[in-house]
Design a protein around this motif. Structure first.
Motif, PDB file in Angstrom:
ATOM      1  N   HIS A  75     -38.803  14.471 -30.093  1.00 29.02           N
ATOM      2  CA  HIS A  75     -37.856  13.582 -29.420  1.00 29.02           C
ATOM      3  C   HIS A  75     -37.808  13.961 -27.945  1.00 29.02           C
ATOM      4  CE1 HIS A  75     -33.574  12.103 -28.506  1.00 29.02           C
ATOM      5  NE2 HIS A  75     -34.356  11.047 -28.589  1.00 29.02           N
ATOM      6  N   THR A 118     -37.219  10.670 -21.708  1.00 28.37           N
ATOM      7  CA  THR A 118     -38.359   9.770 -21.471  1.00 28.37           C
ATOM      8  C   THR A 118     -38.141   8.479 -22.252  1.00 28.37           C
ATOM      9  OG1 THR A 118     -39.853  11.668 -21.207  1.00 28.37           O
ATOM     10  CG2 THR A 118     -40.862   9.512 -21.638  1.00 28.37           C
ATOM     11  N   GLU A 119     -37.965   7.391 -21.526  1.00 27.15           N
ATOM     12  CA  GLU A 119     -37.632   6.129 -22.196  1.00 27.15           C
ATOM     13  C   GLU A 119     -38.837   5.505 -22.892  1.00 27.15           C
ATOM     14  OE1 GLU A 119     -35.532   1.804 -21.180  1.00 27.15           O
ATOM     15  OE2 GLU A 119     -35.492   3.447 -19.726  1.00 27.15           O
ATOM     16  N   ASP A 120     -40.001   5.530 -22.217  1.00 29.17           N
ATOM     17  CA  ASP A 120     -41.181   4.874 -22.784  1.00 29.17           C
ATOM     18  C   ASP A 120     -42.444   5.496 -22.204  1.00 29.17           C
ATOM     19  OD1 ASP A 120     -41.308   3.848 -20.181  1.00 29.17           O
ATOM     20  OD2 ASP A 120     -40.354   1.959 -20.749  1.00 29.17           O
ATOM     21  N   LEU A 135     -43.338   8.290 -19.091  1.00 34.42           N
ATOM     22  CA  LEU A 135     -44.145   9.497 -19.267  1.00 34.42           C
ATOM     23  C   LEU A 135     -45.275   9.535 -18.245  1.00 34.42           C
ATOM     24  CD1 LEU A 135     -44.472  11.994 -21.199  1.00 34.42           C
ATOM     25  CD2 LEU A 135     -46.207  10.640 -22.388  1.00 34.42           C
ATOM     26  N   ASP A 172     -39.817  15.556 -18.275  1.00 34.80           N
ATOM     27  CA  ASP A 172     -38.890  15.691 -19.392  1.00 34.80           C
ATOM     28  C   ASP A 172     -38.671  17.173 -19.692  1.00 34.80           C
ATOM     29  OD1 ASP A 172     -37.979  15.803 -22.294  1.00 34.80           O
ATOM     30  OD2 ASP A 172     -38.074  13.643 -22.005  1.00 34.80           O
ATOM     31  N   TYR A 189     -41.381  10.345 -29.761  1.00 35.73           N
ATOM     32  CA  TYR A 189     -40.368   9.295 -29.693  1.00 35.73           C
ATOM     33  C   TYR A 189     -39.584   9.448 -28.392  1.00 35.73           C
ATOM     34  CZ  TYR A 189     -41.243   8.240 -34.614  1.00 35.73           C
ATOM     35  OH  TYR A 189     -41.843   7.882 -35.805  1.00 35.73           O
ATOM     36  N   GLY A 190     -39.181   8.313 -27.818  1.00 31.10           N
ATOM     37  CA  GLY A 190     -38.471   8.337 -26.550  1.00 31.10           C
ATOM     38  C   GLY A 190     -36.965   8.446 -26.704  1.00 31.10           C
ATOM     39  N   THR A 191     -36.272   8.253 -25.605  1.00 36.24           N
ATOM     40  CA  THR A 191     -34.820   8.405 -25.541  1.00 36.24           C
ATOM     41  C   THR A 191     -34.105   7.662 -26.658  1.00 36.24           C
ATOM     42  OG1 THR A 191     -35.034   8.499 -23.124  1.00 36.24           O
ATOM     43  CG2 THR A 191     -32.811   8.173 -24.028  1.00 36.24           C
ATOM     44  N   LEU A 202     -43.395   6.246 -28.545  1.00 34.36           N
ATOM     45  CA  LEU A 202     -44.015   5.934 -27.257  1.00 34.36           C
ATOM     46  C   LEU A 202     -45.302   5.147 -27.454  1.00 34.36           C
ATOM     47  CD1 LEU A 202     -43.492   9.204 -25.161  1.00 34.36           C
ATOM     48  CD2 LEU A 202     -41.966   7.249 -25.472  1.00 34.36           C
TER      49      LEU A 202
END
Length: 329
Positions: A180, A184-186, A190, A201, A222-224, A229
Motif C-alpha cells: 500500500h 501515491t495516487e496512481d 509514481l 512515497d 496499490y495506491g492511496t 497502480l
C-alpha cells in the motif's frame, strides 16, 4: 521375485510415500509459514477475520497430504520431497502486507480469535487492515493473510526473535505481497517520483520495506485509495510488469534484474548497502535486523544494543565476503 513379493514392495513404497507427504506437510507448516495468520471469511454481513495459529492451519489443510499422495502415487518423481514442497506452497496460499506504519495500528492484543466484522468507519485504525484483507481475498483468492502490525505477539521475546529472523522467508513464501503506497495516487504520480527530485512515497524510504520489495516472488502495488497502480487484468503480479518496475528502478536505484528476481547472499555487498543507505528505521537496531534476509546471514536479536547491531551484521557479512570494497558505499 514372485507376484506376492512385487505387491509387498509396492505397498511398502506407497506407505513410504504417504509418510513422506505427512512429514513434509508438518515440516512446512512449522518452518515455512508465519507463526500466526489472519483467517479471512465471508458471510451475509460481509468480510470477517480472526487471528489463528499454525495448529489451526494444520487442521484446516489436514486432507492435503492424502491429496498429494493420490496425485503423485502413480508418477515417477526424481525429487519426491521437492515436488511435495512445491505443492505445499501452491496450497498454503497467504497474502502478506507491506506498508508504512501509522501512529495507530491494530496490535496482536486487539485481534479477535473468533470471526469478527470490523466497522472500519467507526474505528479508523482498522480501515487499512480491512482493505488489505479484502484485496487478499477478492483480488488474489487468499483466505489467509499476514500483517506485521497484528500477527506478532511482541511481548514474547522468543516469538519476536523468530519472526524477525524468518521474515524474509515468510515474504518469499507468500502467494502475493500487497503493497500500500499511501502517498501515491496512481501510476502517473509514481512516474513523477525521483530520488533528489519530486518527493517520493515514504514507503521507499523505510528500512524494512527493502526486503519487502525484494523477497516476494509476486507483488502487487496499490495506491492511496486502494486501487492497483497497474490494473489486475494486465497483471496479478507487478513483478512481471516492466511498466511499474522500471519506475521503481529509477526511484530506488535497484537494477531491474534484482527487482524482477532477487537472490539473497553476501555477494555485491557495497551495492546492496547502497540500496539501504538512504533508508531509515525508527529503532536504530532495525537498520541491521532488516538486512538479515538481504544478506542471508544469521543474527541474534537484541533490542537495546544500539549501533552494535550493525557492527555485528558487518562481522557476519565479512566472514563470507573478503573483498577490499566491503565498505565502499
Amino acid at each position: 521375485m514372485d507376484d506376492s513379493d512385487s505387491i509387498g514392495a509396492s505397498e511398502t513404497n506407497d506407505n513410504d510415500f504417504r509418510d513422506l507427504a505427512e512429514e513434509v506437510f508438518d515440516e512446512y507448516i512449522v518452518n515455512e509459514i508465519p507463526i500466526r495468520l489472519i483467517h479471512i471469511s465471508n458471510d451475509d454481513q460481509g468480510l470477517n477475520f480472526k487471528l489463528v495459529d499454525r495448529n489451526f492451519v494444520k487442521e484446516h489443510f489436514k486432507s492435503i497430504p492424502d491429496k498429494i499422495y493420490r496425485e503423485f502415487c502413480n508418477e515417477t518423481l526424481v525429487d519426491r520431497e521437492g515436488r511435495i514442497r512445491e505443492r505445499m506452497k501452491e496450497t498454503f496460499k497467504y497474502a502478506i502486507f507491506s506498508h508504512r506504519w501509522l501512529f495507530s495500528e491494530p496490535s496482536y492484543q486487539d485481534m479477535p480469535t473468533e470471526p469478527m466484522r470490523v466497522q472500519a468507519e467507526l474505528e479508523p485504525k482498522w480501515k487499512k487492515l480491512q482493505e488489505f484483507c479484502r484485496k487478499a481475498k477478492v483480488d488474489h483468492g487468499c483466505e489467509f493473510a499476514w500483517s506485521d502490525t497484528c500477527c506478532i505477539d511482541k511481548t514474547r521475546s522468543a516469538e519476536l526473535d523468530e519472526s524477525i529472523r524468518s521474515m524474509f522467508r515468510w515474504y518469499r513464501n507468500s502467494h502475493i505481497c500487497i503493497v500500500h503506497l499511501s502517498g501515491t495516487e496512481d501510476l502517473a504520480a509514481l512516474e513523477r517520483q525521483r530520488r533528489g527530485g519530486t518527493k517520493i512515497d515514504v514507503w521507499f524510504t523505510r528500512g524494512w520495506t527493502l526486503q519487502e520489495l525484494l523477497a516476494p516472488s509476486q507483488i502487487k502495488f496499490y495506491g492511496t485509495n486502494w486501487q492497483p497502480l497497474v490494473p489486475l487484468y494486465d497483471s496479478k503480479s507487478d513483478r512481471v510488469s516492466d511498466t511499474i518496475m522500471r519506475k521503481i528502478e529509477k526511484i530506488t536505484n535497484i537494477p531491474l534484474r534484482d527487482l524482477k528476481s532477487f537472490s539473497p547472499g553476501t555477494n555485491r555487498v557495497p551495492e546492496k548497502m547502497l540500496w539501504a543507505s538512504k533508508r531509515r528505521t525508527t529503532r536504530v537496531e532495525d537498520i541491521a535486523y532488516c538486512l538479515i534476509g538481504i544478506f542471508d546471514v544469521s543474527l541474534m536479536i537484541a533490542y537495546g544494543e544500539g549501533n552494535r547491531a550493525f557492527f555485528r551484521l558487518m562481522e557476519e557479512i565479512m566472514k563470507r565476503y573478503d573483498k577490499w570494497d566491503v565498505f565502499l558505499w
